[in-house]
Every structure is written in structure tokens, then in C-alpha cells.
Design a protein around this motif. Structure first.
Motif, short mmCIF file in Angstrom:
data_model
loop_
_atom_site.label_atom_id
_atom_site.label_comp_id
_atom_site.label_asym_id
_atom_site.label_seq_id
_atom_site.Cartn_x
_atom_site.Cartn_y
_atom_site.Cartn_z
N THR A 36 0.85 -1.19 0.00
CA THR A 36 0.00 0.00 0.00
C THR A 36 0.88 1.24 0.00
O THR A 36 1.96 1.24 0.59
CB THR A 36 -0.92 0.04 1.23
N ARG A 37 0.41 2.26 -0.67
CA ARG A 37 1.19 3.49 -0.78
C ARG A 37 1.25 4.18 0.59
O ARG A 37 0.22 4.48 1.20
CB ARG A 37 0.52 4.40 -1.79
N PRO A 38 2.44 4.43 1.11
CA PRO A 38 2.57 5.05 2.43
C PRO A 38 2.26 6.54 2.41
O PRO A 38 2.34 7.19 1.37
CB PRO A 38 4.03 4.81 2.79
N ASN A 39 1.89 7.06 3.58
CA ASN A 39 1.74 8.51 3.74
C ASN A 39 3.09 9.05 4.14
O ASN A 39 3.76 8.47 4.99
CB ASN A 39 0.72 8.83 4.83
N GLY A 40 3.50 10.14 3.54
CA GLY A 40 4.83 10.62 3.81
C GLY A 40 4.92 12.09 4.16
O GLY A 40 4.03 12.87 3.86
N ARG A 41 6.02 12.41 4.79
CA ARG A 41 6.37 13.78 5.14
C ARG A 41 7.59 14.14 4.30
O ARG A 41 8.57 13.40 4.28
CB ARG A 41 6.68 13.81 6.63
N LYS A 42 7.55 15.28 3.62
CA LYS A 42 8.64 15.67 2.73
C LYS A 42 9.86 16.09 3.54
O LYS A 42 9.75 16.88 4.49
CB LYS A 42 8.19 16.81 1.82
N TRP A 55 10.73 11.48 0.92
CA TRP A 55 9.59 11.46 1.82
C TRP A 55 9.83 10.36 2.83
O TRP A 55 10.49 9.36 2.53
CB TRP A 55 8.30 11.18 1.05
N ASP A 57 7.83 8.00 6.00
CA ASP A 57 6.67 7.59 6.79
C ASP A 57 7.22 7.35 8.19
O ASP A 57 7.94 6.37 8.42
CB ASP A 57 6.06 6.32 6.21
N ARG A 71 9.52 5.28 -8.03
CA ARG A 71 9.93 5.42 -6.64
C ARG A 71 11.01 4.42 -6.28
O ARG A 71 11.00 3.29 -6.75
CB ARG A 71 8.75 5.20 -5.71
#
Length: 91
Positions: A36-42, A55, A57, A71
Motif C-alpha cells: 500500500t502506498r505510504p503517507n509521507g512527510r517531505k 519522503w 513515513d 519510486r
């Protein structure tokens, strides 16, 4: 293949807060793409004179870069993720 900046200390700059943290013993290990595509912080990763936008997680320590829609994933070691989480929460 993972985001690769070579060995040595790594500096992580958070794009949201514009603050940087230096981690002397950080390790990025190559991993396969997650299901699953992770949520990330730049962030920006920097070692020596080389830097790379990426990015992260913070829940899993998964780090990735993206170039032309492709990616590359890596995993930051647990100690570095813990230090990064604590540092972001302190400020």
C-alpha cells in the motif's frame, strides 16, 4: 535500489518546519515497494555535499524518492526513526 547517499552522518531537513537534525550513525537499507502506498512527510536527506529530496513515513521508517514517476524505497534504522520522531515532537 534505495535512496543512496553513501556512508556517514546524515542530516534530515523537515520541509514543514524547515528544521534539520543530524544523525551520526543513520543507515538506509534498500527494501521492496510496499503493498500500500505510504503517507509521507517531505524531507531532504544530506550526506556531505550530496542532497536528495525524499519522503518519510514516520510510523514505519520507510523513506522513498521519486524521479519521473518511479519510486525507490529504503528503510531508516529504528534508532534513527526514534530520534527523528522525538526531535519533531519536542519542537
Amino acid at each position: 535500489p534505495s535512496p543512496d547517499l553513501g556512508p556517514g552522518p546524515i542530516a534530515i531537513t523537515d520541509h514543514l518546519t524547515k528544521r534539520s537534525l543530524s544523525i551520526p550513525d543513520a543507515t538506509l537499507a534498500s527494501v521492496d515497494a510496499p503493498k500500500t502506498r505510504p503517507n509521507g512527510r517531505k524531507i531532504t536527506l544530506k550526506r556531505g555535499r550530496y542532497s536528495q529530496v525524499a519522503w518519510i513515513d514516520l510510523a514505519s521508517g520507510l523513506v522513498w524518492t521519486q524521479t519521473k514517476g518511479r519510486r525507490k524505497y529504503a528503510k531508516l534504522d529504528k534508532a534513527s526513526v526514534k530520534n527523528l520522531r522525538e526531535w519533531l515532537m519536542r519542537r
